[in-house]
Design a protein around this motif. Structure first.
Motif, short mmCIF file in Angstrom:
data_model
loop_
_atom_site.label_atom_id
_atom_site.label_comp_id
_atom_site.label_asym_id
_atom_site.label_seq_id
_atom_site.Cartn_x
_atom_site.Cartn_y
_atom_site.Cartn_z
N GLU A 167 0.83 -1.20 0.00
CA GLU A 167 0.00 0.00 0.00
C GLU A 167 0.87 1.26 0.00
N ALA A 168 1.97 1.23 0.75
CA ALA A 168 2.85 2.38 0.83
C ALA A 168 3.47 2.71 -0.53
N PHE A 169 3.87 1.68 -1.28
CA PHE A 169 4.46 1.93 -2.60
C PHE A 169 3.40 2.33 -3.62
N ARG A 170 2.20 1.77 -3.49
CA ARG A 170 1.11 2.19 -4.38
C ARG A 170 0.77 3.66 -4.16
N ASN A 171 0.71 4.06 -2.89
CA ASN A 171 0.44 5.47 -2.59
C ASN A 171 1.58 6.37 -3.07
N ALA A 172 2.81 5.87 -2.99
CA ALA A 172 3.95 6.66 -3.45
C ALA A 172 3.85 6.94 -4.95
N GLY A 173 3.44 5.93 -5.71
CA GLY A 173 3.25 6.15 -7.15
C GLY A 173 2.17 7.17 -7.42
N ASP A 174 1.09 7.13 -6.62
CA ASP A 174 0.00 8.11 -6.80
C ASP A 174 0.47 9.52 -6.46
N VAL A 175 1.23 9.67 -5.38
CA VAL A 175 1.72 10.99 -4.99
C VAL A 175 2.69 11.53 -6.04
N TRP A 176 3.56 10.69 -6.53
CA TRP A 176 4.51 11.11 -7.56
C TRP A 176 3.77 11.58 -8.81
N GLY A 177 2.76 10.82 -9.23
CA GLY A 177 1.98 11.20 -10.40
C GLY A 177 1.21 12.49 -10.18
N LEU A 178 0.67 12.68 -8.95
CA LEU A 178 -0.07 13.91 -8.66
C LEU A 178 0.84 15.12 -8.69
N GLU A 179 2.05 14.98 -8.17
CA GLU A 179 3.00 16.10 -8.21
C GLU A 179 3.33 16.49 -9.65
N ARG A 180 3.49 15.51 -10.49
CA ARG A 180 3.79 15.82 -11.89
C ARG A 180 2.58 16.46 -12.56
N ALA A 181 1.38 16.02 -12.20
CA ALA A 181 0.18 16.61 -12.77
C ALA A 181 0.01 18.06 -12.32
N LEU A 182 0.48 18.35 -11.10
CA LEU A 182 0.40 19.71 -10.56
C LEU A 182 1.58 20.56 -11.01
N HIS A 183 2.49 19.98 -11.77
CA HIS A 183 3.67 20.67 -12.28
C HIS A 183 4.57 21.19 -11.15
N LEU A 184 4.63 20.43 -10.05
CA LEU A 184 5.56 20.78 -8.98
C LEU A 184 6.98 20.46 -9.44
N SER A 227 -2.61 14.39 14.73
CA SER A 227 -3.23 14.42 13.41
C SER A 227 -2.35 13.73 12.37
N ALA A 228 -1.05 13.98 12.46
CA ALA A 228 -0.12 13.34 11.53
C ALA A 228 -0.11 11.83 11.73
N LEU A 229 -0.19 11.38 12.97
CA LEU A 229 -0.18 9.95 13.24
C LEU A 229 -1.39 9.27 12.61
N VAL A 230 -2.53 9.93 12.66
CA VAL A 230 -3.72 9.37 12.02
C VAL A 230 -3.50 9.20 10.51
N LEU A 231 -2.89 10.22 9.89
CA LEU A 231 -2.59 10.11 8.46
C LEU A 231 -1.58 9.01 8.17
N HIS A 232 -0.60 8.84 9.04
CA HIS A 232 0.37 7.77 8.86
C HIS A 232 -0.31 6.41 8.86
N LEU A 233 -1.34 6.27 9.69
CA LEU A 233 -2.04 5.00 9.81
C LEU A 233 -2.94 4.73 8.61
N VAL A 234 -3.62 5.76 8.13
CA VAL A 234 -4.60 5.56 7.06
C VAL A 234 -3.99 5.73 5.67
N PHE A 235 -2.81 6.37 5.59
CA PHE A 235 -2.19 6.61 4.29
C PHE A 235 -0.69 6.34 4.37
N PRO A 236 -0.30 5.07 4.50
CA PRO A 236 1.14 4.76 4.51
C PRO A 236 1.76 5.17 3.18
N LEU A 237 2.97 5.73 3.26
CA LEU A 237 3.59 6.29 2.06
C LEU A 237 5.10 6.04 2.08
#
Length: 326
Positions: A48-65, A125-135
């Motif tokens: 799940e962490a690697f799948r989310n990493a691919g999504d974040v990487w793609g979103l950053e490129r879509a946002l032209h960061l 709050s960050a800990l909750v995100l770590h639990l629900v969105f491993p990255l």
């Protein structure tokens, strides 16, 4: 926006606002242990962490960061520079925050209470995100093409096998608490000090951002989410009062005190008498955005209520324009 009540930056600390030391040590230690064990509880979600990493990487490129590699390439020009960045990442985060809290506790107790609450709620709050969105961090993402600078150049706080690392959860990249804590430290010190150069404290979160991105431990979005969480938290909890360069507190956008009030303060200070004392002064200043009067206080939310202006049981004597009782 509510503003938390804090003691003026040019006066001695109000020891009555300083919480009991043993209680605070136990509280901070408990929060730290809860955070460490909570992060370890989020271990094991590798796929799940690697799948989310691919999504974040793609979103950053879509946002032209900008690519994280731009910052890393600058650091890799010098082995000394990249080693310094790794050292900053590994050694500054916790000690700087701890020293910040210790200094506030001793010198600015009311600022300490605000900072400790904000740090605690931000971390929870960050800990909750770590639990629900491993990255997985960008250093683990093959498509990113980044170097794990900690493992290659050292020093590093992480083990070589992320899935079985018993010391830290390497799949807790979002949000970046390095950036979030650094920003709280900077805001707290700007509010608690009165130097004309206190704005330079913002260099700490700025440098932290460059370090966490350049060492490939975080994505840009990790920092953006951390800043967004803090912004929401400050909107709910309120801000401390920021002093002018001369030490007097001010609320952004607030009207200046009338001339006669400023003259009265000057006369009181020349006689060595505090110009404002107790709950009456807090009500006159409108601390925390609270309405004046007995029992008024800043809005209570997840950060907890600020100390209310308590009724004394006596009716205040009428005063003239200079604040002297008639």
């Amino acid at each position: 926006m509510a503003y938390a009540r804090t003691e003026p930056a040019d006066q001695e600390p109000d020891i009555r606002a300083r919480p009991p030391l043993v209680r605070e040590l136990l509280l901070v230690a408990g929060l730290f242990l809860a955070y460490k064990f909570g992060r370890r509880a989020a271990n094991g979600h590798v796929e799940e962490a690697f799948r989310n990493a691919g999504d974040v990487w793609g979103l950053e490129r879509a946002l032209h960061l900008p690519g994280e590699g731009i910052v890393q390439d600058l650091l890799l020009h010098s082995q000394t520079l990249i080693h310094a960045a790794n050292t900053y990442y590994a050694t500054v985060h916790f000690p700087a925050t701890a020293l910040f809290l210790v200094w506030l506790y001793w010198r600015r107790p009311r600022h300490y209470v605000w900072s400790r609450r904000v740090l605690a709620v931000l971390t929870a709050s960050a800990l909750v995100l770590h639990l629900v969105f491993p990255l997985a961090p960008p250093r683990m993402l093959a498509v990113a093409g980044l170097v794990d600078t900690g493992q290659v150049y050292g020093p590093t706080v992480y083990g070589q096998t992320p899935a079985t690392d018993s010391m830290a959860n390497q799949f807790a990249a979002m949000p970046s608490l390095h950036v979030g804590w650094a920003l709280v430290v900077a805001l707290g010190l700007i509010a608690a000090t009165r130097s004309r150069l206190r704005g330079l404290w913002l260099l700490h979160p700025a440098l932290t951002l460059l370090v966490v991105v350049g060492t490939a431990n975080h994505y840009w979005l990790d920092a953006i989410v951390a800043v967004g969480l803090l912004a929401v938290l400050l909107a709910v909890c309120g801000l401390p009062r920021f002093p002018r360069s001369g030490g007097e507190e001010t609320v952004p956008g607030a009207a200046p005190a009338p001339a006669y009030a400023q003259e009265a303060r000057g006369e009181a200070r020349s006689r060595g008498v505090p110009a404002e004392t107790g709950g009456a002064a807090a009500s006159a200043r409108g601390d925390g955005g609270a309405a004046a009067g007995p029992g008024a206080q800043a809005p209570a939310a997840v950060c907890g209520p600020w100390q209310p202006v308590r009724a004394t049981g006596a009716t205040a004597a009428p005063r003239d324009r200079t604040g002297v009782a008639r």
